[in-house]
Design an enzyme around this catalytic site. Sequence first.
Site, PDB file in Angstrom:
ATOM      1  NE  ARG A   1      32.932  -5.799-110.129  1.00 20.83           N
ATOM      2  CZ  ARG A   1      32.971  -6.970-110.769  1.00 20.83           C
ATOM      3  NH1 ARG A   1      33.104  -6.998-112.071  1.00 20.83           N
ATOM      4  NH2 ARG A   1      32.888  -8.126-110.098  1.00 20.83           N
ATOM      5  CE  LYS A   2      30.279  -8.720-114.652  1.00 18.43           C
ATOM      6  NZ  LYS A   2      31.034  -9.920-115.033  1.00 18.43           N
ATOM      7  N   GLY A   3      27.486  -7.201-108.508  1.00 23.01           N
ATOM      8  CA  GLY A   3      26.715  -7.767-107.401  1.00 23.01           C
ATOM      9  C   GLY A   3      26.394  -9.241-107.589  1.00 23.01           C
TER      10      GLY A   3
ATOM     11  CG  HIS B   1      36.372  -0.634 -94.354  1.00 22.69           C
ATOM     12  ND1 HIS B   1      35.393  -1.548 -94.670  1.00 22.69           N
ATOM     13  CD2 HIS B   1      36.350   0.296 -95.347  1.00 22.69           C
ATOM     14  CE1 HIS B   1      34.803  -1.169 -95.807  1.00 22.69           C
ATOM     15  NE2 HIS B   1      35.363  -0.059 -96.231  1.00 22.69           N
TER      16      HIS B   1
ATOM     17  N   GLY C   1      30.663  -6.354 -99.351  1.00 18.93           N
ATOM     18  CA  GLY C   1      29.214  -6.156 -99.266  1.00 18.93           C
ATOM     19  C   GLY C   1      28.827  -5.093 -98.248  1.00 18.93           C
ATOM     20  CB  THR C   2      30.697  -2.121 -97.019  1.00 15.51           C
ATOM     21  OG1 THR C   2      31.904  -2.864 -97.048  1.00 15.51           O
ATOM     22  CG2 THR C   2      30.654  -1.186 -95.833  1.00 15.51           C
ATOM     23  CB  THR C   3      27.228  -0.699-100.561  1.00 11.33           C
ATOM     24  OG1 THR C   3      28.598  -0.339-100.789  1.00 11.33           O
ATOM     25  CG2 THR C   3      26.312   0.403-101.014  1.00 11.33           C
TER      26      THR C   3
HETATM   27  P1  A3P Z   1      31.163  -6.603-107.237  1.00  8.17           P
HETATM   28  O1  A3P Z   1      32.344  -5.731-107.512  1.00  8.17           O
HETATM   29  O2  A3P Z   1      31.514  -8.059-107.195  1.00  8.17           O
HETATM   30  O3  A3P Z   1      30.005  -6.327-108.126  1.00  8.17           O
HETATM   31  P2  A3P Z   1      31.446  -2.877-100.757  1.00  8.17           P
HETATM   32  O4  A3P Z   1      30.069  -2.362-100.590  1.00  8.17           O
HETATM   33  O5  A3P Z   1      31.983  -3.554 -99.533  1.00  8.17           O
HETATM   34  O6  A3P Z   1      32.342  -1.866-101.341  1.00  8.17           O
HETATM   35  O7  A3P Z   1      31.340  -4.087-101.790  1.00  8.17           O
HETATM   36  C1  A3P Z   1      31.070  -3.822-103.121  1.00  8.17           C
HETATM   37  C2  A3P Z   1      30.537  -5.087-103.759  1.00  8.17           C
HETATM   38  O8  A3P Z   1      29.188  -5.285-103.340  1.00  8.17           O
HETATM   39  C3  A3P Z   1      30.508  -4.940-105.256  1.00  8.17           C
HETATM   40  O9  A3P Z   1      30.658  -6.271-105.757  1.00  8.17           O
HETATM   41  C4  A3P Z   1      29.108  -4.385-105.489  1.00  8.17           C
HETATM   42  O10 A3P Z   1      28.639  -4.547-106.786  1.00  8.17           O
HETATM   43  C5  A3P Z   1      28.315  -5.214-104.471  1.00  8.17           C
HETATM   44  N1  A3P Z   1      27.063  -4.606-104.053  1.00  8.17           N
HETATM   45  C6  A3P Z   1      26.788  -3.291-103.828  1.00  8.17           C
HETATM   46  N2  A3P Z   1      25.518  -3.143-103.456  1.00  8.17           N
HETATM   47  C7  A3P Z   1      24.955  -4.365-103.449  1.00  8.17           C
HETATM   48  C8  A3P Z   1      23.642  -4.862-103.158  1.00  8.17           C
HETATM   49  N3  A3P Z   1      22.666  -4.045-102.808  1.00  8.17           N
HETATM   50  N4  A3P Z   1      23.427  -6.185-103.263  1.00  8.17           N
HETATM   51  C9  A3P Z   1      24.421  -7.027-103.622  1.00  8.17           C
HETATM   52  N5  A3P Z   1      25.677  -6.629-103.906  1.00  8.17           N
HETATM   53  C10 A3P Z   1      25.951  -5.317-103.816  1.00  8.17           C
END
Ligand code: A3P
Length: 312
Positions: free
Chosen positions: A278-280, A124, A59-61
């Site tokens: 992706r799906k979130g 990270h 959930g970094t983003t």
């Molecule tokens: P999924 O692959 O399960 O959909 P990171 O940002 O650490 O790379 O994590 C990516 C995961 O966070 C992905 O999960 C992505 O879809 C989800 N993600 C990205 N933006 C998001 C948001 N605004 N709210 C919730 N989930 C989010």
Amino acid sequence: MDAAETSKAKIASLIQDWKSLSLSGFWCSPFVLKPMISFQTHFQAFDSDVMVATFPKCGTTWLKALTFSTLYRSQFSRGGIEHPLLNSTPHQLVHFLEIDVYMNNPFPDLENICVYKPRLFGTHVPYASLPTSIKDSKCKIVYICRNPMDMFISLWLFSNKLRGENQESLSPDKAFDMLCRGICMFGPFFDHALEYWNASQENPDKVLLLKYEDLKEDINSQLKRLAMFLGVPFNEDEEKQGVVAEIAKVCSFDKLRELEVNKKGVHISGIPHKDFFRKGKVGDWSNYLTPSMVERLEKLIHEKLDGSGLTF
Ligand code: A3P
């Protein structure tokens, strides 16, 4: 020797001394090695700095978007400047130190990199391997954790997207076995999460641990926790005016994924921006993991986390 030369000498000796790197106890890909050492040796934290620390795919983003929007809200809220997230990706607004800022420059100009103040960065790197000035200063760290099963599915699908056309996809069995043995970028996952969890327990004013699932369940109350921790609590007027809900909305998965800036272009690491969305969803693992995988991971979760207080 001046400070820059000392840093250069340290970096050179560390790069040659592979043993000292394996002592830090986590998996680091060769392309991150050099920038990571530069980050460890050069970075000087300020007491006012904020770090968004995460394990990949937890959930970094999202956390970058939420922290940025909360911390700087007075600078562009309500009729002021258009929200920067509408034109820049969360990773362009909150730069990763080891895989962005230090990637091509061992001595970056950190002041110019952070347009807004106080400075806000992403990383990270595991807690134990952070530069000492981050740990010793009053700078704050926000960490996000995620159910390991969802993290694994997200990581596996993401890793396969990153593989070149001539590279074979990583099978779920192989990827899963590697994850269980701790072999993945910045892994082992459980050590990463536990280090930040323990730091948050020992020093709650310095480290805040949030969970992806809690954010999904009640974003407003988690945003208030975040704002309080950052020292910028929402006041009554803001709450009445719906500022909390506005931040939640602009940072939501549906909103961010539909923005042109997040559909096009490529991050400095070579990853297309769209691949961060992706799906979130919570619980997507149930569409992929076999019963024996679930059993193995549940056993591992117990083994690693029982007694720690960290639960998923
Ligand atoms: P999924 O692959 O399960 O959909 P990171 O940002 O650490 O790379 O994590 C990516 C995961 O966070 C992905 O999960 C992505 O879809 C989800 N993600 C990205 N933006 C998001 C948001 N605004 N709210 C919730 N989930 C989010």
